[in-house]
Motif scaffolding. Sequence first.
Motif, PDB file in Angstrom:
ATOM      1  N   ILE A 284       0.796  -0.875  -0.117  1.00 26.87           N
ATOM      2  CA  ILE A 284      -0.115   0.033  -0.265  1.00 26.87           C
ATOM      3  C   ILE A 284       1.004   1.344  -0.179  1.00 26.87           C
ATOM      4  CG2 ILE A 284      -1.745   0.758   1.065  1.00 26.87           C
ATOM      5  CD1 ILE A 284      -2.348  -1.311   2.453  1.00 26.87           C
ATOM      6  N   VAL A 285       1.680   1.449   1.148  1.00 26.24           N
ATOM      7  CA  VAL A 285       2.207   2.453   1.064  1.00 26.24           C
ATOM      8  C   VAL A 285       3.603   2.742  -0.429  1.00 26.24           C
ATOM      9  CG1 VAL A 285       2.356   2.806   3.459  1.00 26.24           C
ATOM     10  CG2 VAL A 285       4.736   1.794   2.115  1.00 26.24           C
ATOM     11  N   ALA A 286       3.740   1.627  -0.852  1.00 22.79           N
ATOM     12  CA  ALA A 286       4.802   1.631  -1.835  1.00 22.79           C
ATOM     13  C   ALA A 286       3.618   2.666  -3.661  1.00 22.79           C
ATOM     14  CB  ALA A 286       4.898   0.347  -2.819  1.00 22.79           C
ATOM     15  N   ARG A 287       2.378   2.512  -3.225  1.00 27.10           N
ATOM     16  CA  ARG A 287       1.397   3.711  -3.818  1.00 27.10           C
ATOM     17  C   ARG A 287       1.054   4.816  -3.642  1.00 27.10           C
ATOM     18  NH1 ARG A 287       2.438   0.474  -8.699  1.00 27.10           N
ATOM     19  NH2 ARG A 287       2.323  -1.909  -7.858  1.00 27.10           N
ATOM     20  N   ALA A 288       1.688   5.029  -2.446  1.00 24.12           N
ATOM     21  CA  ALA A 288       1.251   6.799  -1.860  1.00 24.12           C
ATOM     22  C   ALA A 288       2.289   7.316  -2.292  1.00 24.12           C
ATOM     23  CB  ALA A 288       1.317   6.160   0.182  1.00 24.12           C
ATOM     24  N   PRO A 289       2.348   8.498  -2.646  1.00 24.69           N
ATOM     25  CA  PRO A 289       3.344   9.981  -2.402  1.00 24.69           C
ATOM     26  C   PRO A 289       4.851   9.379  -1.319  1.00 24.69           C
ATOM     27  CG  PRO A 289       1.280  10.543  -2.306  1.00 24.69           C
ATOM     28  CD  PRO A 289       0.795   9.090  -1.539  1.00 24.69           C
ATOM     29  N   ASP A 290       5.447   9.990  -1.400  1.00 22.61           N
ATOM     30  CA  ASP A 290       6.998  10.167  -1.269  1.00 22.61           C
ATOM     31  C   ASP A 290       6.373  10.422   0.362  1.00 22.61           C
ATOM     32  OD1 ASP A 290       8.211   9.412  -2.865  1.00 22.61           O
ATOM     33  OD2 ASP A 290       9.575  10.720  -3.186  1.00 22.61           O
ATOM     34  N   GLY A 291       7.683  10.070   0.947  1.00 22.23           N
ATOM     35  CA  GLY A 291       7.577  10.395   2.909  1.00 22.23           C
ATOM     36  C   GLY A 291       6.399   9.338   3.622  1.00 22.23           C
ATOM     37  N   PHE A 292       5.106   8.641   2.657  1.00 26.22           N
ATOM     38  CA  PHE A 292       4.118   7.805   3.549  1.00 26.22           C
ATOM     39  C   PHE A 292       4.599   6.538   3.353  1.00 26.22           C
ATOM     40  CE2 PHE A 292       1.679  11.073   2.134  1.00 26.22           C
ATOM     41  CZ  PHE A 292       0.820  11.012   2.858  1.00 26.22           C
ATOM     42  N   HIS A 293       4.903   6.099   4.751  1.00 25.88           N
ATOM     43  CA  HIS A 293       6.000   4.499   5.982  1.00 25.88           C
ATOM     44  C   HIS A 293       4.935   3.797   6.072  1.00 25.88           C
ATOM     45  CE1 HIS A 293       9.603   7.186   4.445  1.00 25.88           C
ATOM     46  NE2 HIS A 293       9.155   5.776   3.156  1.00 25.88           N
ATOM     47  N   LYS A 294       3.803   4.162   6.537  1.00 29.00           N
ATOM     48  CA  LYS A 294       2.711   3.364   8.004  1.00 29.00           C
ATOM     49  C   LYS A 294       1.320   3.579   7.319  1.00 29.00           C
ATOM     50  CE  LYS A 294       6.168   3.354  11.260  1.00 29.00           C
ATOM     51  NZ  LYS A 294       6.199   3.565  12.381  1.00 29.00           N
ATOM     52  N   VAL A 295       0.853   2.653   7.453  1.00 31.26           N
ATOM     53  CA  VAL A 295      -0.569   2.030   7.742  1.00 31.26           C
ATOM     54  C   VAL A 295      -1.132   1.536   9.128  1.00 31.26           C
ATOM     55  CG1 VAL A 295      -2.396   0.847   6.362  1.00 31.26           C
ATOM     56  CG2 VAL A 295      -0.484   1.358   5.362  1.00 31.26           C
ATOM     57  N   PHE A 296      -1.870   2.896   9.587  1.00 29.81           N
ATOM     58  CA  PHE A 296      -3.295   1.617  10.250  1.00 29.81           C
ATOM     59  C   PHE A 296      -4.227   1.375   9.625  1.00 29.81           C
ATOM     60  CE2 PHE A 296      -6.827   2.494  13.290  1.00 29.81           C
ATOM     61  CZ  PHE A 296      -6.197   2.096  14.546  1.00 29.81           C
ATOM     62  N   PHE A 297      -4.187  -0.553  10.272  1.00 29.02           N
ATOM     63  CA  PHE A 297      -5.837  -0.469   9.354  1.00 29.02           C
ATOM     64  C   PHE A 297      -6.433  -0.252  10.125  1.00 29.02           C
ATOM     65  CE2 PHE A 297      -1.683  -3.085   7.433  1.00 29.02           C
ATOM     66  CZ  PHE A 297      -2.245  -2.871   6.082  1.00 29.02           C
ATOM     67  N   THR A 298      -8.435  -0.303   9.093  1.00 25.27           N
ATOM     68  CA  THR A 298      -9.153  -0.708   9.391  1.00 25.27           C
ATOM     69  C   THR A 298     -10.017  -1.942   9.211  1.00 25.27           C
ATOM     70  OG1 THR A 298     -10.318   0.671   8.370  1.00 25.27           O
ATOM     71  CG2 THR A 298      -8.790   1.885   9.990  1.00 25.27           C
ATOM     72  N   ASN A 299     -11.665  -2.236   9.676  1.00 26.85           N
ATOM     73  CA  ASN A 299     -12.967  -2.389   9.073  1.00 26.85           C
ATOM     74  C   ASN A 299     -12.887  -2.168   7.675  1.00 26.85           C
ATOM     75  OD1 ASN A 299     -11.635  -4.376  11.197  1.00 26.85           O
ATOM     76  ND2 ASN A 299     -13.545  -3.355  12.282  1.00 26.85           N
ATOM     77  N   GLY A 300     -13.054  -0.834   7.361  1.00 23.44           N
ATOM     78  CA  GLY A 300     -13.686   0.056   6.403  1.00 23.44           C
ATOM     79  C   GLY A 300     -13.533   1.112   5.970  1.00 23.44           C
ATOM     80  N   GLY A 301     -14.159   1.460   4.913  1.00 20.89           N
ATOM     81  CA  GLY A 301     -14.251   2.832   4.734  1.00 20.89           C
ATOM     82  C   GLY A 301     -14.282   4.136   5.662  1.00 20.89           C
ATOM     83  N   ALA A 302     -15.969   3.638   6.054  1.00 24.46           N
ATOM     84  CA  ALA A 302     -16.062   4.688   7.485  1.00 24.46           C
ATOM     85  C   ALA A 302     -15.277   4.832   8.624  1.00 24.46           C
ATOM     86  CB  ALA A 302     -17.340   4.004   7.720  1.00 24.46           C
ATOM     87  N   ASP A 303     -14.632   3.836   9.583  1.00 22.54           N
ATOM     88  CA  ASP A 303     -14.016   4.001  10.382  1.00 22.54           C
ATOM     89  C   ASP A 303     -12.031   4.209   9.815  1.00 22.54           C
ATOM     90  OD1 ASP A 303     -13.642   1.536   9.417  1.00 22.54           O
ATOM     91  OD2 ASP A 303     -13.068  -0.092  10.685  1.00 22.54           O
ATOM     92  N   ALA A 304     -12.322   4.133   8.642  1.00 24.44           N
ATOM     93  CA  ALA A 304     -10.205   5.124   8.190  1.00 24.44           C
ATOM     94  C   ALA A 304     -10.352   6.185   8.285  1.00 24.44           C
ATOM     95  CB  ALA A 304     -10.237   4.248   7.025  1.00 24.44           C
ATOM     96  N   ASN A 305     -11.483   6.924   7.994  1.00 24.36           N
ATOM     97  CA  ASN A 305     -12.094   8.315   7.947  1.00 24.36           C
ATOM     98  C   ASN A 305     -12.659   8.672   9.606  1.00 24.36           C
ATOM     99  OD1 ASN A 305     -12.091   9.362   5.205  1.00 24.36           O
ATOM    100  ND2 ASN A 305     -13.639   7.932   5.134  1.00 24.36           N
ATOM    101  N   GLU A 306     -12.196   7.669  10.817  1.00 27.26           N
ATOM    102  CA  GLU A 306     -12.609   8.381  11.783  1.00 27.26           C
ATOM    103  C   GLU A 306     -11.533   7.995  12.305  1.00 27.26           C
ATOM    104  OE1 GLU A 306     -15.997   8.782  14.706  1.00 27.26           O
ATOM    105  OE2 GLU A 306     -16.584   7.702  12.817  1.00 27.26           O
TER     106      GLU A 306
END
Length: 439
Positions: free
Chosen positions: A103-125
């Motif tokens: 996932i971070v390989a597809r993000a802009p430079d400087g993004f190296h971490k992912v916090f995983f959630t169960n879906g889009g709503a709690d991602a935005n939360e």
Amino acid sequence: MTDRKPTADLDELTVDLDLAHVFHSWSAQGGGRTPFVLAGGLGSRVWDHSGTTYLDFSSQLVNLNIGHQHPAVVRAIVEQAGLLATVAPATANLTRGQAASRIVARAPDGFHKVFFTNGGADANENAIRLARLHTGRDKILSTYRSYHGNTGAAIVATGDWRRVPNEFARGHAHFFGPYLYRSDFWATTPEQECERALRHLERVIVSEGPSGIAAVLLETIPGTAGVLLPPPGYLPGVRALCDRYGILLILDEVMAGFGRTGSWLALDLYDVVPDLITFAKGVNSGYVPAGGVIIPDSIANDFDTTVFPGGLTYSGHPLAMAAIVAALDAMESEGIVDNAARIGRDVLAPGLAELAERHPIIGEVRGVGVFWALELVADRATREPVGAGVMAKIKAELLARGLLPFIAENRIHVVPPCVVTDAEAAEALSIYDEVLSLL
């Protein structure tokens, strides 16, 4: 289709069980409702137990980017289930780490971490939570034409009608984003719409008090609200306003991300780098629920010695992570993102434009990749939207001809899987043409 013998009895049983026991989202539960039954699918097609087949131009909820039952994704889920079906989120797990790295390989430079959630709503939360913790501010600005999910803060950040009965979260304000076809700014050109929308946003920022605003939350391309492509310069302009006032920019890529626009992320189409990126849907096409927040070092570092006050039991669930790894690998090796771009450019764009030339009911065609909308009007001069009765007839006629549509307000959203073929796209265009000819 599968080898199972088609039988209408299973369709009837499915409907009976659904009506008796399933409580549906965003729906009145009674009133003679007849649920739509699906039993199987493959690629861009689905079918019921009776064997009736549909071309899926809804991608279910615009999430099935890799298509139904992609063998590599199904196989990865099965293999992971045989190895380790679940694990606590605090545990290090190879599949989770592999998913995050892809996932971070597809993000802009400087993004190296992912916090995983169960879906889009709690991602935005959780993106909202991160923004508030990072800035020490409270307020979130988002547009009226938006949908960000159905959890506490995400639904209040949402701008459409679903927000109104759910306004329990604090610290939210809304503004109007650009929408030239129905401009709130009396604009007649994309340049005017951009300039005036940015001026409006700055007025809202100043009026709401910049020192109290944590973030501006935007769908890179608003999806449910109508596939509203931002005019050139708008997203960079929002980025500049956020920088001017010390506000974070969160881009919601839940619907637009991972192939839908013919690019890995929709933000790749625009000259903008946000502070946080949310995702879900297309990252593994919903085979197992998953979403998350892509976090840059500048924000992740806040929590090197400070506890992040958030977590989910199923964060980074192994089955979902296996689906992400397999889906993203297949999308790359099979050229699926490129296919979405090509289908949009060479088939849907000219085909939908031709439909608009022949059918006065089409007020505007807009989109990119496999992410399009036909806005239907009763009168092109006044741009009066067609009514619910017309849209209900269109939906029924499309289904009768074997096309599963995505209908929203006065729009047909043309949103097939990214694996859709030229022949399937041509088939759908022909069905749209036939149905619109009835009106």
